[in-house]
Structures are given as C-alpha cells and as structure tokens.
Design an enzyme around this catalytic site. Sequence first.
Site, short mmCIF file in Angstrom:
data_model
loop_
_atom_site.label_atom_id
_atom_site.label_comp_id
_atom_site.label_asym_id
_atom_site.label_seq_id
_atom_site.Cartn_x
_atom_site.Cartn_y
_atom_site.Cartn_z
N LYS A 54 0.86 -1.10 -0.01
CA LYS A 54 -0.17 -0.09 0.03
C LYS A 54 0.91 1.12 -0.03
CE LYS A 54 -3.94 -2.49 2.10
NZ LYS A 54 -4.59 -2.68 3.16
N GLN A 98 -4.73 -1.70 9.68
CA GLN A 98 -4.98 -2.94 9.03
C GLN A 98 -5.12 -4.13 9.93
OE1 GLN A 98 -3.97 -3.34 5.98
NE2 GLN A 98 -3.83 -5.68 5.88
N ASP A 121 -11.08 3.10 4.58
CA ASP A 121 -11.26 1.52 4.51
C ASP A 121 -12.62 1.41 4.55
OD1 ASP A 121 -9.38 -0.34 3.84
OD2 ASP A 121 -8.82 -0.65 5.86
N1 GUN Z 1 -6.98 -6.94 5.93
C1 GUN Z 1 -7.05 -7.69 4.87
N2 GUN Z 1 -7.70 -6.82 4.03
C2 GUN Z 1 -7.61 -5.91 4.50
C3 GUN Z 1 -8.05 -4.44 4.01
O1 GUN Z 1 -8.58 -4.34 3.05
N3 GUN Z 1 -7.89 -3.74 4.84
C4 GUN Z 1 -7.67 -3.60 6.17
N4 GUN Z 1 -7.43 -2.59 6.86
N5 GUN Z 1 -7.22 -4.68 6.63
C5 GUN Z 1 -7.33 -5.74 5.89
#
Ligand code: GUN
Length: 296
Positions: A54, A98, A121
């Site tokens: 990311k 995350q 998110d």
């Molecule tokens: N863990 C697995 N996929 C994601 C995601 O798209 N966003 C976040 N914050 N955590 C994740």
Amino acid sequence: MTARLIDGKGIAETLREEVKQNVIKRASQGLPAPGLATVIVGDNPASKVYVRMKHKACQEAGILSIGHALPAETSQEEVEKLIGELNNDPKIHGILIQLPLSAGLDEESVLNAIKLRKDVDGFHPINIGRLAQKGREPLFTPATPSGIMYLLEEAGAQLEGAKAVVLGRSNIVGMPVSLLLIKANSTVTICHSRTIDIPSLTRKADVLIAAVGIPEFVRGDWIKPGAIVIDVGVNRVEDETRKRGYRLVGDVAFEEAREVAGAITPVPGGVGPMTIAMLLRNTLRAARLADEDIVV
Ligand code: GUN
C-alpha cells in the site's frame, strides 16, 4: 467455452494512473498531496506485506503515506490515542487500520475512533451500517468489495435481478460485497462454513464471488455455464518446482472453472491489485472532502 479473463491488474493500473494524474493536478492548483496513515499492530507477516504494498502504491501515485507499526502488546488506549492524533493531523486525509489487530484489542472500538471523513477503508461502524441500510450511502466503501464491484461492471455483468452467490461472510470481504450487490439489486445468497450443499447454490449463480480462503474450493462443476466468477482467494500452496517453494492459487479451481464460466478473474492479477487501486481512490476522495471542508 473458455471464459474471458477479467484483467484486474490492467484495470487497476489504469485507475492508479488516474489517481496519479489527479494528484499532479492538485499540486498544480496548490492543493496538498493526499495523505494516508497506516496503522499496523503486532507482527502478522501477511499484514506487513500488504501494508508495504500500500505504501509503495501511494508513493507511485504521489500520495503521502506514513506508517505506524505498533508492537503487539500496545494497549487499547495507546492505539486510540494515535488515531486521535491522526484525526487531528491536517496532512493526513485517510487512516487505515490494517486488520486483524493483535489479540486483546477491541476492533470495533478502534474503528469507531476514526474520524468518519478519514475512514478510507470504510470499516467505521457508521459506514458499514449505512452500507447495510436501504436509502443510505456510506462515505467510503471497503476497498476489496469496491474493487470487486468495479470488476463486475468492467466485465459487463447485469447485476439487476441477477442471482449472486457469495462464498464467505467476513467483515472485510464477504459481508460488505454482499451488501453492495444488494444495493445493485442482485438477489444475494451468502454461503459460509455451516451452509448445507454449497454446490447446489453456486450452480444457480449468475455471479459467483469466492472469498473463503480455501485453495481451489470451488470446482468447475459448481459453476453455472456462462457465469461471472470473481476469485478473492490468495492461498499459498507448496510447489517445489517454484524457486520460492510455493505458488499462489485462488479459492476457485481455475483451469476447471475457465471451461465453464463466461468470465473469470485470475489469481494473481485479479482482485488483489484492485484493493490497492480502490484505497488510493478513496484517499484522493478523502483529500477532496478536506478541501471542500465538508462536515459529515
Ligand atoms: N486485512 C485484509 N484486507 C484488509 C483491507 O482491505 N483493509 C484492512 N484495513 N485490513 C485488511
């Protein structure tokens, strides 16, 4: 019949380039670069890889990204204090926690601490609640489900009135994508670990989303001829012929499925790249919300 491949990698590249051009335009207008803060608690190896990807994508798009890696023992108060600081930081437009958090932390409380307009998110309880309700729209929708919807549109899926089957009911993918499909007027069946006779349900699906995390769970004869199949799985299976000792496979037995489906996403190169592209788009949107000083 051999299915058409839905090129998530290529579609995501186009979207990322669009974000990049918009960031350049912002700079020429004297507007700040969008800023994303990521927070990772503990040392889940997969989470570390995702967060690194990311940040790299942000950098390539001209988005400022600042990572916060906290030890697994960090207290609830400390995590929420950091979120409070990020909420008040004008350089930060989006906050990404995350998931999963390390054991012992209250995930809902952490997500609830994010300022709504920085919830890139889309996991804030209010955003998810709005997603679940008729006539209401979240400010942001979660990245992977948004990416799936984008791919379905690109594949020409007729979602209105379609029978959609979602395998998996996770908070991150299965549940929110089911809610998005309902908003698109599909008739949605959600299958999970207690569902009886899953193949009898998938065989009726015009659109099939597999998000269970089980390698090659969906077999070719579970698929309705001509269906659109979206494979969210990213599973490592041992493979001694590969230098790294494993290969990545999806939740769908790809070679079987492509003989039956009308269109299918590959793994890798399908849904995965879309998650990052959608996060970048959401972060750009969050920066625009800050420009306009829209109070939500
Ligand atoms: N863990 C697995 N996929 C994601 C995601 O798209 N966003 C976040 N914050 N955590 C994740």
